[in-house]
Design a protein around this motif. Structure first.
Motif, PDB file in Angstrom:
ATOM      1  N   SER A  42      -0.814   3.115  11.808  1.00 52.46           N
ATOM      2  CA  SER A  42      -1.615   4.205  12.377  1.00 52.46           C
ATOM      3  C   SER A  42      -1.772   4.008  13.883  1.00 52.46           C
ATOM      4  N   GLY A  43      -1.606   5.081  14.618  1.00 59.12           N
ATOM      5  CA  GLY A  43      -1.748   4.997  16.072  1.00 59.12           C
ATOM      6  C   GLY A  43      -0.474   4.557  16.763  1.00 59.12           C
ATOM      7  N   LYS A  46       3.664   8.160  15.924  1.00 55.28           N
ATOM      8  CA  LYS A  46       4.552   8.963  15.078  1.00 55.28           C
ATOM      9  C   LYS A  46       4.309  10.458  15.300  1.00 55.28           C
ATOM     10  N   THR A  47       3.035  10.846  15.273  1.00 59.86           N
ATOM     11  CA  THR A  47       2.724  12.260  15.464  1.00 59.86           C
ATOM     12  C   THR A  47       3.095  12.712  16.869  1.00 59.86           C
TER      13      THR A  47
ATOM     14  N   ARG B 385      -4.520  19.328  16.739  1.00 60.27           N
ATOM     15  CA  ARG B 385      -5.462  18.214  16.654  1.00 60.27           C
ATOM     16  C   ARG B 385      -6.897  18.706  16.518  1.00 60.27           C
TER      17      ARG B 385
HETATM   18  N1  LIG Z   1      -3.953  14.594  22.565  1.00 60.36           N
HETATM   19  C1  LIG Z   1      -4.241  13.294  22.655  1.00 60.36           C
HETATM   20  N2  LIG Z   1      -5.162  12.901  23.551  1.00 60.36           N
HETATM   21  C2  LIG Z   1      -5.477  11.611  23.676  1.00 60.36           C
HETATM   22  N3  LIG Z   1      -4.911  10.635  22.973  1.00 60.36           N
HETATM   23  C3  LIG Z   1      -3.988  10.964  22.043  1.00 60.36           C
HETATM   24  C4  LIG Z   1      -3.613  12.295  21.843  1.00 60.36           C
HETATM   25  N4  LIG Z   1      -2.689  12.337  20.871  1.00 60.36           N
HETATM   26  C5  LIG Z   1      -2.488  11.022  20.491  1.00 60.36           C
HETATM   27  N5  LIG Z   1      -3.275  10.214  21.189  1.00 60.36           N
HETATM   28  C6  LIG Z   1      -3.301   8.743  21.089  1.00 60.36           C
HETATM   29  O1  LIG Z   1      -1.973   8.313  21.102  1.00 60.36           O
HETATM   30  C7  LIG Z   1      -1.772   7.272  20.166  1.00 60.36           C
HETATM   31  C8  LIG Z   1      -0.719   7.662  19.142  1.00 60.36           C
HETATM   32  O2  LIG Z   1      -1.230   8.690  18.319  1.00 60.36           O
HETATM   33  P1  LIG Z   1      -0.438   9.351  17.119  1.00 60.36           P
HETATM   34  O3  LIG Z   1      -1.272  10.491  16.654  1.00 60.36           O
HETATM   35  O4  LIG Z   1       0.925   9.657  17.558  1.00 60.36           O
HETATM   36  O5  LIG Z   1      -0.420   8.200  16.041  1.00 60.36           O
HETATM   37  P2  LIG Z   1       0.223   8.232  14.587  1.00 60.36           P
HETATM   38  O6  LIG Z   1       1.305   7.236  14.609  1.00 60.36           O
HETATM   39  O7  LIG Z   1       0.556   9.613  14.225  1.00 60.36           O
HETATM   40  O8  LIG Z   1      -0.970   7.697  13.713  1.00 60.36           O
HETATM   41  P3  LIG Z   1      -1.431   8.150  12.237  1.00 60.36           P
HETATM   42  O9  LIG Z   1      -0.576   7.437  11.291  1.00 60.36           O
HETATM   43  O10 LIG Z   1      -2.849   7.709  12.168  1.00 60.36           O
HETATM   44  O11 LIG Z   1      -1.285   9.630  12.200  1.00 60.36           O
HETATM   45  C9  LIG Z   1      -3.112   7.028  19.537  1.00 60.36           C
HETATM   46  O12 LIG Z   1      -3.713   5.940  20.202  1.00 60.36           O
HETATM   47  C10 LIG Z   1      -3.870   8.274  19.782  1.00 60.36           C
HETATM   48  O13 LIG Z   1      -5.233   7.993  19.891  1.00 60.36           O
END
Ligand SMILES: Nc1ncnc2c1ncn2[C@@H]1O[C@H](COP(=O)(O)OP(=O)(O)OP(=O)(O)O)[C@@H](O)[C@H]1O
Ligand SMILES: [Mg+2]
Lengths: 222, 389
Positions: A42-43, A46-47, B385
């Motif tokens: 997580s984090g 990926k997203t 988001r």
């Molecule tokens: N719009 C945004 N503004 C600020 N920080 C962001 C934003 N989008 C993502 N982040 C930060 O960027 C990092 C990566 O986020 P992301 O959502 O890509 O993680 P993830 O791999 O999808 O996690 P998960 O498995 O929990 O969905 C995280 O630390 C998140 O807090």
């Protein structure tokens, strides 16, 4: 020719005063018709990566080409067009509109692309996702797995070559998730490029390639 | 399916909230419509009523212009009098076609004030072509006869042929005629031959006022200047009366308009708030729509359509409600203005209806533009988001 080619993708987000580096130089090449899983804690970013590949967000640096077309530097108006024509999106929370029937939900992208609504085409899509003759049902009458199938049909209505799914089985039990994956496999066989983010290792292995991300970098499968 | 039907379906998701917002708009538009149609109708009816009085100016004893105004409108008594000489002067004035002497007296019977008009039928009847009488009218020299207004006849259960005791000496008077309903104050009065009224009330040689008709409205001013040269006489023109009433009504109207402005501002704030709330709830859905191919334009048009649906529907309902409830509103307004013409002043005016509809649409655009603009330019990633602010 690769369908997706990303080089040196970085993404920094502003969170208050703090800068968060979600992606730190991701290189990624996908061939047409590939079935790819993206995994990582997580984090990991990926997203963030999916949003950039799907043209919902622009990278802070690096370049991206989709189907041979240079995407980086394009304005929102052009990005909308690319999303409409090349990409189908599936989300963890289905995002179906409760007052629209299944058929109308699937047809929603047609409204934005200006294509006439064709009930026959919707029925073909419904058959494809295993929900034949359910066009007139409301989302509230469906199970979670069925709603996700509707969302997948909606993503396919404009016949995109790329399907992006961010944790599509996150809200589903394992049996239902298995069904959704079988659908992805079927779409992959039909030549669609499928990219799925998942936390489930077992499901991830069903893809042709598993890309692992950690702290904004690709650590395996690139 | 199109953006319009999508907007309709979106509004159906929160039926209660949608209906409440529509009701808010409907109330504001209904108040606006009623007030505007009242303003237009009131002046029109007042002018019509003044015209139906049949005379252009009234010569009254000096020092009583306000009593004179009341007298014309409701009937009443002025404690001062003009004389026959004044009448002769008035008749001799250039441009005067008719000068009709009036003697007004009041008496109270069973706690209810009654108004008595002494008139000369030969000059009064040409002034009042609208009068229709059941029975007959008296001649100038008859005694112990009277004609009464229809409302009075109904209240006192009188008809042609009835005999009633009348005047300070309770002399027997025969009702020889009853005026058909005219819708004016005349319906409440007793009419006697002038000489007979002067005799009964011991006012021989006196008159309360002279109603004057000019040969041309252009001469009204000259005639009043000429008449005011007579030391006893003060002239009140109908235009002055209308002006006085419109002034009083005007201030009441400004007050009502401040009320409507407040109602509209509250309603507009309510609509905008509802929209912002509904957009806020749907932030992630808006993100989804952008992800599946909606542009900012689509989202903006969708939200503006939702707003326009609310305000246009509210406007239509408001106008219909105002038309349906115009009777009630009229009763209410009549209680608030100093003088209410007898004709109905809430009317089915197509221009006003169109105006109120345009207003509703404008209100929708005004309230919808900010939420629409805000969600149209939301980045799809932020929207998904759920980041709205
Ligand atoms: N719009 C945004 N503004 C600020 N920080 C962001 C934003 N989008 C993502 N982040 C930060 O960027 C990092 C990566 O986020 P992301 O959502 O890509 O993680 P993830 O791999 O999808 O996690 P998960 O498995 O929990 O969905 C995280 O630390 C998140 O807090
Ligand atoms: Mg994620």
């Amino acid at each position: 020719m690769s369908i997706i080619k990303a080089t040196g993708i970085c993404k920094t987000y502003q969170r208050g005063r703090e800068e968060v580096c979600a992606l730190r130089g991701v290189d990624l090449t996908l061939e047409p018709g590939e079935f790819v899983s993206i995994v990582g804690p997580s984090g990991a970013g990926k997203t963030a990566l999916m949003n950039i590949l799907g043209c919902l967000d622009t990278p802070s640096c690096g370049t991206l080409t989709i189907d041979g077309v240079q995407v980086t530097g394009k304005g929102e108006a052009e990005l909308v067009k690319i999303r409409r024509e090349h990409i189908g999106f599936v989300f963890q929370q289905f995002f179906l509109i409760p007052t629209l029937t299944v058929g109308e939900n699937i047809g929603l992208p047609l409204l934005f692309s200006g294509t006439p609504y064709d009930p026959a085409k919707i029925e073909i899509l419904l058959e494809k996702v295993g929900l034949a003759h359910r066009a007139d049902h409301l989302p509230g009458q469906l199970s979670g797995g069925e709603m996700q199938r509707v969302a997948i049909a909606r993503a396919l209505v404009n016949s995109p070559r790329i399907l992006l799914a961010d944790e599509p089985t996150g809200n589903l039990d394992s049996v239902t998730a298995d069904g959704i994956y079988r659908l992805f496999e079927e779409l992959h066989r039909q030549g669609i490029t499928v990219i799925v983010v998942t936390h489930n290792r077992e499901l991830a292995q069903r893809a042709g390639r598993v890309i692992a991300i950690r702290d904004g970098c690709v650590v395996a499968g690139s | 399916m199109n953006l319009f039907s999508l907007a309709v379906k979106n509004l159906q998701r929160r039926k209660g909230r949608t209906l409440l917002t529509i009701a808010g708009v409907a109330i504001a538009v209904a108040i606006l419509f009623s007030l505007l149609s009242f303003s237009a109708g009131y002046e029109r009816e007042l002018t019509k009523e003044m015209d139906s009085l049949g005379f252009h100016l009234l010569a009254v004893p000096k020092g009583c212009p306000y009593e004179a105004t009341t007298l014309i409108l409701h009937g009443g008594v002025i404690p001062k009098y003009l004389t026959n000489e004044d009448l002769v002067r008035a008749r001799a004035t250039d441009g005067v076609v008719i000068a009709a002497p009036l003697l007004l007296q009041q008496f109270v019977k069973d706690g209810i004030p009654h108004i008595v008009y002494g008139i000369e039928p030969d000059v009064m009847l040409p002034l009042k072509p609208a009068w229709k009488v059941e029975g007959r009218f008296f001649t100038a020299d008859e005694t112990h006869v009277m004609v009464i207004g229809s409302t009075l006849a109904e209240k006192e259960n009188l008809m042609p042929g009835s005999v009633i005791p009348f005047g300070p000496l309770q002399e027997p008077f025969t009702i020889i005629g009853v005026l058909k309903p005219s819708g004016s104050e005349d319906d409440n009065f007793h009419f006697l031959p002038l000489a007979e009224a002067q005799r009964v009330f011991k006012k021989e040689g006196f008159i309360t006022a002279i109603a004057v008709r000019a040969d041309d409205v252009k001469h009204i001013h000259d005639i009043s200047v000429e008449l005011e040269k007579v030391p006893d006489i003060q002239v009140v023109t109908m235009a002055q009366v209308t002006g006085t009433i419109m002034n009083i009504v005007g201030s009441a109207r400004s007050l009502l308009f401040s009320v409507i402005v407040i109602a509209i501002v509250i309603s507009a704030a309510g609509i905008t708030n509802t929209l912002l709330m509904s957009v806020n709830e749907r932030t992630r859905e808006i993100g989804m729509m952008k992800a599946i191919g909606a542009s900012g334009y689509h989202i903006g048009v969708l939200l503006i359509t939702e707003t326009l649906l609310i305000t246009t529907l509210g406007g239509i309902i408001g106008i219909l409600a105002a038309l349906a409830g115009s009777g009630l509103i009229e009763t209410f307004v009549r209680g608030m203005v100093p003088y209410a013409p007898s004709g109905s002043f809430v009317s089915f005016d197509p221009i006003l209806i169109a105006g109120c509809l345009v207003f509703s649409i404008g209100l929708g655009l005004l309230c919808g533009i900010y939420p629409a603009w805000k969600s149209a330019r939301l980045s799809p990633m932020e929207a998904i988001r759920g980041e709205w602010e």
